[in-house]
Design a protein around this motif. Structure first.
Motif, PDB file in Angstrom:
ATOM      1  N   LEU A 100      -2.207  -0.679  -4.521  1.00 33.50           N
ATOM      2  CA  LEU A 100      -3.656  -1.088  -4.753  1.00 33.50           C
ATOM      3  C   LEU A 100      -4.214  -1.937  -3.582  1.00 33.50           C
ATOM      4  O   LEU A 100      -5.048  -1.563  -2.972  1.00 33.50           O
ATOM      5  N   LEU A 101      -3.403  -2.926  -2.776  1.00 33.09           N
ATOM      6  CA  LEU A 101      -3.724  -3.560  -1.743  1.00 33.09           C
ATOM      7  C   LEU A 101      -3.641  -2.714  -0.686  1.00 33.09           C
ATOM      8  O   LEU A 101      -4.835  -3.091   0.065  1.00 33.09           O
ATOM      9  N   HIS A 103       2.688   1.055   6.495  1.00 37.06           N
ATOM     10  CA  HIS A 103       1.870   0.527   5.350  1.00 37.06           C
ATOM     11  C   HIS A 103       2.321   0.517   4.162  1.00 37.06           C
ATOM     12  O   HIS A 103       1.996  -0.419   3.471  1.00 37.06           O
ATOM     13  N   TRP A 104       2.972   1.494   3.721  1.00 39.45           N
ATOM     14  CA  TRP A 104       3.654   1.667   2.513  1.00 39.45           C
ATOM     15  C   TRP A 104       4.710   0.905   2.141  1.00 39.45           C
ATOM     16  O   TRP A 104       4.732   0.234   1.003  1.00 39.45           O
ATOM     17  N   THR A 128       3.995  -9.437   1.358  1.00 38.43           N
ATOM     18  CA  THR A 128       3.768  -8.416   0.670  1.00 38.43           C
ATOM     19  C   THR A 128       4.809  -7.210   0.517  1.00 38.43           C
ATOM     20  O   THR A 128       4.716  -6.197  -0.188  1.00 38.43           O
ATOM     21  N   SER A 129       5.680  -7.252   1.523  1.00 39.03           N
ATOM     22  CA  SER A 129       6.824  -6.322   1.600  1.00 39.03           C
ATOM     23  C   SER A 129       7.552  -6.083   0.681  1.00 39.03           C
ATOM     24  O   SER A 129       7.792  -6.969  -0.269  1.00 39.03           O
ATOM     25  N   GLY A 136      -8.823   1.322   3.298  1.00 36.98           N
ATOM     26  CA  GLY A 136     -10.481   1.456   3.200  1.00 36.98           C
ATOM     27  C   GLY A 136     -11.062   0.527   3.932  1.00 36.98           C
ATOM     28  O   GLY A 136     -12.145   1.196   4.686  1.00 36.98           O
ATOM     29  N   ARG A 137     -10.795  -0.636   4.045  1.00 37.96           N
ATOM     30  CA  ARG A 137     -11.565  -1.703   4.905  1.00 37.96           C
ATOM     31  C   ARG A 137     -11.418  -1.163   6.353  1.00 37.96           C
ATOM     32  O   ARG A 137     -12.369  -1.404   7.148  1.00 37.96           O
TER      33      ARG A 137
END
Length: 365
Positions: A342-343, A335-336, A186-187, A349-350
């Motif tokens: 959204l992911l 993480h950005w 997802t990078s 949050g999780r």
């Protein structure tokens, strides 16, 4: 302001002695204590021992015991890495698929400069993505098992990350990370792992390859500047410095490195890594290549502020001012880069919810 000037005394002392081992001859006992504490916190005690030993420095008895102990441990770990690599080769040989060592194991098996004195936590390998399932099955047959049992953790690794959940050998306790590329799926950046595998070089273990020397530099930089937790950040930067000094001795070498970075969609990451190495370790990087690769100059001042503080080893009595905030910024940035917004929001949050549950759960009698 570079790390050596920003951090409290022991970090600057460590970087100074790593660069100029002869400076150790004038240290006082309190300075030796500070030096060893910083080296241990940065996971650089073995590297420090190797550089002092190689320079022929006459060590005082008390520091010598710590340093020789670390150097012997690193030699034993290097032997263990060679043995584990043979075990991995036996396990995966029936697949007939490329198996490529990354990072520390690759340094040892190809005799790269950072291998001397380096301490290890795990072994990293890269295999083609379509072979990951079969490789995992073969490794489990040979005694490796996953330590991640939570369904969300399994999904996190298998759907979004660049590796499967870490494996641990049930008898030897050794850790193994199996990658199928070098950045999360997802990078924002997408280096093609097939290009890395295509240029991999043979090692002393039949059936096992390692990233080419140039790709080792690029991967080491990529790992550091995409990492959110910098427990080994200074150690990784010292690795990068040693690799660059060994690989890039001419103007043409820097051109080739920049072209390879562009080919792998890693220009911005490599530019930042070169900037950090030059800023903190005085690595002789031509400034023109930093400027060409690190084009996003607006964020450079903020990144300098954060890395100046976050890279310093966490020596309890010398925590740099704002170090906690700096580490948080590096964590959020990593993480950005790793996930779309959204992911990322759902994932953080999780993690926050799981952390709250763990803190508030009743103690087990």
């Amino acid at each position: 302001m570079p790390l050596i000037a920003t951090a409290a005394g022991s970090c600057g002392l460590l970087l100074d002695v790593l660069a100029q081992p002869s400076h150790a001859t004038s240290l006082t006992p309190p300075q030796w204590t500070a030096l060893l504490a910083a080296a241990r916190a940065a996971n650089l005690l073995g590297t420090l021992a190797a550089r002092l030993t190689d320079a022929g420095i006459d060590l005082p008895p008390a520091p010598a015991r710590h340093l020789w102990g670390a150097l012997h441990l690193s030699l034993r770990q290097a032997d263990s890495v060679r043995w584990e690599t043979h075990c991995i080769a036996r396990a995966l040989a029936p697949l007939g698929t490329p198996v490529v060592l990354l990072k520390g194991a690759a340094y040892v098996l190809t005799a790269q400069p950072p291998a001397r004195g380096r301490l290890f936590g795990d072994i990293d390998i890269l295999v083609p993505r379509d072979a990951v399932g079969r490789a995992e099955l073969r490794l489990m047959v040979h005694g490796w098992t996953t330590g991640k049992s939570d369904p969300y953790d399994q999904r996190y690794y298998r759907e979004w990350m660049h590796e499967i959940p870490p494996l641990m050998h049930v008898r030897r306790g050794t850790m193994l990370d199996v990658h199928h590329t070098i950045l999360p799926l997802t990078s924002r950046h997408r280096p093609d792992p097939a290009k890395l595998i295509a240029r991999a070089v043979d090692t002393q273990v039949p059936g096992i390859k390692a990233l080419s020397p140039l790709d080792l530099v690029l991967h080491s930089i990529t790992h550091l500047v995409h990492e959110g937790e910098l427990h080994n950040g200074l150690r990784d930067l010292v690795d990068i410095d040693a690799l660059l000094r060994a690989q890039c001795g001419s103007a043409d070498d820097w051109r080739v490195l920049a072209e390879r970075a562009a080919e792998l969609d890693l220009e911005e990451s490599v530019g930042l890594g070169l900037h950090l190495a030059a800023r903190h370790l005085s690595t002789p990087v031509p400034s023109e290549w930093i400027e060409r690769l690190l084009r996003n100059r607006r964020s450079r001042r903020m990144l300098d502020w954060a890395y100046d503080r976050a890279l310093a080893p966490a020596v309890e009595s010398e925590e740099a001012r704002w170090a906690g905030l700096a580490r948080s910024l590096i964590y959020i940035r990593a993480h950005w880069l790793r996930m779309p917004p959204l992911l990322l929001a759902r994932h953080l949050g999780r993690k926050a919810w799981m952390g709250w549950r763990a803190r508030t759960a009743p103690a087990t009698p």
